[in-house]
Design an enzyme around this catalytic site. Structure first.
Site, PDB file in Angstrom:
ATOM      1  N   HIS A 173       0.810  -1.218   0.000  1.00  0.00           N
ATOM      2  CA  HIS A 173       0.000   0.000   0.000  1.00  0.00           C
ATOM      3  C   HIS A 173       0.848   1.274   0.000  1.00  0.00           C
ATOM      4  O   HIS A 173       0.356   2.352  -0.284  1.00  0.00           O
ATOM      5  CB  HIS A 173      -0.988   0.010   1.184  1.00  0.00           C
ATOM      6  CG  HIS A 173      -0.362   0.221   2.526  1.00  0.00           C
ATOM      7  ND1 HIS A 173      -0.098  -0.802   3.388  1.00  0.00           N
ATOM      8  CD2 HIS A 173       0.030   1.348   3.157  1.00  0.00           C
ATOM      9  CE1 HIS A 173       0.435  -0.327   4.504  1.00  0.00           C
ATOM     10  NE2 HIS A 173       0.524   0.978   4.383  1.00  0.00           N
ATOM     11  N   ASP A 203       0.315  -7.619   1.310  1.00  0.00           N
ATOM     12  CA  ASP A 203       0.686  -6.219   1.515  1.00  0.00           C
ATOM     13  C   ASP A 203       2.207  -6.055   1.524  1.00  0.00           C
ATOM     14  O   ASP A 203       2.761  -5.335   2.355  1.00  0.00           O
ATOM     15  CB  ASP A 203       0.081  -5.671   2.807  1.00  0.00           C
ATOM     16  CG  ASP A 203       0.165  -4.142   2.878  1.00  0.00           C
ATOM     17  OD1 ASP A 203       0.153  -3.500   1.813  1.00  0.00           O
ATOM     18  OD2 ASP A 203       0.260  -3.607   4.010  1.00  0.00           O
ATOM     19  N   SER A 286       4.661   2.652   7.795  1.00  0.00           N
ATOM     20  CA  SER A 286       4.337   1.435   7.041  1.00  0.00           C
ATOM     21  C   SER A 286       5.542   0.949   6.252  1.00  0.00           C
ATOM     22  O   SER A 286       6.189   1.712   5.552  1.00  0.00           O
ATOM     23  CB  SER A 286       3.204   1.711   6.047  1.00  0.00           C
ATOM     24  OG  SER A 286       1.992   1.867   6.703  1.00  0.00           O
TER      25      SER A 286
END
Length: 460
Positions: A173, A203, A286
Site C-alpha cells: 500500500h 501487503d 508502514s
C-alpha cells in the site's frame, strides 16, 4: 436465483473485518488515521504502520544505582553554592548501551523512506466547461503527461545487496498506484528505485536501488521463535522523511493473531496471521522493520486497530507481517515478479449475506445451514468445473476445515500450492457431498478481475 448477484469482481485476495474494528492500512479509506496531507489537491501521506511503543519498567536498589553512577561517571561536578541564579549542570556521562540500542545502531542505515510519486493532471479542474466540448481525450492526455508529484510516503528496509542491486522490502500500500518511486537513505540521499514485484494479498512489495547507495543491510530472524513480552523496536519515518530513522520500543503482545483485511476499496478479501505489538501507530511507518534484541528483523509493520465496535479509540494495538511470511513472499517476487496462488475457479459470496427468503428457497439448503460460501458461477476448464461443482452449491469445508466465509475460503486455499489435491465439502440442495479438486493457477482471471473493486462477490 439471479446470477447477476454474483457477477462482481474478485476483491484483491486480501483479508476483512467488521466496520470500525478492522486493522486498517490507511491508503484512501475512512478507517483509522487519514494519510498526512502534504499538498493541496488530495496528495496524502500513506499512513498505515505498526510502531511499537511501550514503557519498560524496572526498579534498582539505591546501593546498586549509586555503584553504577560511581563506575560510569567520567566527571561529576556538583554546585554547593547557595546563591540564586548559579545553578550548574552536573557533568555526568552515562555509558549506557542496551541490547535494543545496539539493535537500532546495527539496522539504522538499512532503513529508508519510500516516496510514492504519481502524475497529476495539468487540467484546470475549476473550469466548468472542461470536457463538455470533446476535451475529455485532451484531459486524459494531459493527466498521463502531468508532472510527478509526491502522493505519499512510507518506510522500507534494505535486506540484501546482490548483483549490483540493493533489495528493499516495503508494504504494497506504500507503493500502490505509483508512477515512479524514490528512496531516501538514512543520510538523506535521494535515489530512484525500481519496482521488482508487488503482492496486494500479503501487503508486500520489493524494490531495488543501485548497490553503490547501500549503506547497510538487515537480516531476518525467525518470527516463529518470538515469545509474548519480549522487547522489540520499530524503526521508520513517522509523518514522513522529516522524522526519518525514528525508533520506538515496545514488546510482542501476541506472536500470532488472525485479522481480517481489506482491499483498497475497503472490501473484505481474506485473513492474515500477524504479530501483535503494543504499537504507537504513526503515518509514514508502514513498511518499516520490527526488530528484536538480536538486531534481527522479525516483522514488517503494516496495520493497526483504530477503533472498537462502539467507536472507542484504540491505542497500542499494531500489527506486523511475520518475517517468515515476508521471506517466503519476497523470494517469489524477486524470482517471478508476482506470487502465484491456487484457486478453484468459482465466483462466490458469503451465505450469511443471502437473507432473501426467495433466494434461499432456490438454494434448497437446510434451514439450519447459515454459514458457508455460495457458488454464484463456475468458470470453464477450472478445478471446480472439472470436479463437478456447480452454481448454487454451498461450500462449507476445505480438507475438513470449516469454511464460513469468503475470507476463510481464501485463507484456506492459500495454505496450499498449485497442483495440490483438496477435498471440498459442499451442499447441493439438502444433500451434503464432497469432491476431490486438484488446484491450479488462475492468475489471469484474478488479474483481470482485480481491475474492478466495487464487487460484493469474490473469486476463489
Amino acid at each position: 436465483m439471479d446470477n447477476n448477484q454474483f457477477n462482481n469482481n474478485e476483491p484483491n485476495n486480501e483479508p476483512n473485518q467488521q466496520p470500525n474494528q478492522r486493522p486498517v492500512r490507511p491508503v484512501n479509506n475512512g478507517n483509522g488515521q487519514p494519510p498526512r496531507q502534504k499538498r493541496g489537491g488530495g496528495l496524502w501521506k500513506i499512513a498505515v504502520v505498526a510502531l511499537v511503543s511501550a514503557l519498560i519498567g524496572g526498579g534498582v536498589a539505591y546501593a546498586g544505582f549509586s555503584h553504577q553512577i560511581s563506575n560510569q561517571a567520567s566527571d561529576t561536578t556538583v554546585s554547593s553554592s547557595s546563591e540564586p541564579g548559579t545553578t550548574q549542570v552536573s557533568n555526568v556521562t552515562m555509558k549506557n548501551s542496551t541490547s535494543m540500542s545496539k539493535a537500532f545502531s546495527k539496522n539504522k542505515n538499512a532503513v529508508v523512506s519510500v516516496v510514492n510519486l504519481q502524475k497529476q493532471s495539468n487540467t484546470d479542474s475549476s473550469d466548468p466547461f472542461a470536457g463538455l466540448f470533446g476535451d475529455d481525450d485532451d484531459s486524459k492526455s494531459s493527466s498521463s503527461k502531468g508532472s510527478l508529484e509526491e502522493y505519499g510516503e512510507g518506510s522500507g528496509v534494505i535486506y540484501a545487496n546482490q548483483n549490483g542491486k540493493g533489495y528493499i522490502v516495503t508494504n504494497y500500500h506504500v507503493v500502490e498506484g505509483s508512477d515512479s518511486l524514490q528512496v531516501i537513505l538514512s543520510d538523506g540521499t535521494k535515489v530512484s528505485a525500481k519496482k521488482v514485484g508487488t503482492d496486494e494479498v500479503s501487503d508486500l512489495a520489493v524494490l531495488t536501488i543501485d548497490s553503490k547507495y547501500v549503506k547497510g543491510t538487515a537480516t531476518f530472524g525467525n518470527s516463529d521463535a518470538l515469545t509474548p513480552g519480549e522487547p522489540v523496536i520499530a524503526i521508520g519515518s513517522p509523518l514522513g522523511s522529516e522524522y526519518a530513522t525514528s525508533v520506538t520500543q515496545g514488546i510482542i503482545s501476541a506472536k500470532s493473531r488472525t485479522v481480517d483485511t481489506t482491499n483498497s476499496s475497503g472490501q473484505t478479501t481474506g485473513q492474515a496471521t500477524v504479530i501483535q505489538t503494543d504499537a504507537a501507530i504513526n503515518p509514514g511507518n508502514s513498511g518499516g522493520p520490527l526488530v528484536n534484541a538480536e538486531a534481527q528483523v522479525v516483522g514488517i509493520n503494516s496495520m493497526k486497530l483504530a477503533q472498537s465496535n462502539d467507536g472507542t479509540t484504540v491505542e497500542g494495538m499494531g500489527f506486523a507481517i511475520p518475517s517468515n511470511e515476508v521471506v517466503k513472499i519476497i523470494n517469489q517476487l524477486v524470482k517471478n515478479g508476482k506470487v502465484v496462488r491456487p484457486a478453484l475457479g468459482v465466483r462466490v459470496i458469503d451465505l450469511s449475506t443471502v437473507d432473501n427468503s426467495r433466494i434461499r428457497s432456490q438454494l434448497k439448503i437446510p434451514d439450519s445451514l447459515t454459514e458457508g460460501v455460495v457458488i454464484g458461477s463456475v468458470d470453464k476448464n477450472t478445478p471446480a468445473s472439472n470436479a463437478g461443482l456447480k452454481a448454487y452449491d454451498v461450500i462449507t469445508a476445505l480438507n475438513g476445515k470449516a469454511v464460513n466465509s469468503v475470507a476463510q475460503l481464501h485463507t484456506a486455499l492459500y495454505n496450499f500450492n498449485v497442483g495440490d489435491k483438496v477435498t471440498v465439502t459442499y451442499y447441493r440442495g439438502s444433500s451434503k457431498q464432497t469432491a476431490s479438486v486438484t488446484l491450479s493457477e488462475t492468475q489471469g482471471q484474478v488479474e483481470k478481475n482485480n481491475s474492478s473493486s466495487s464487487s460484493s462477490s469474490s473469486r476463489g
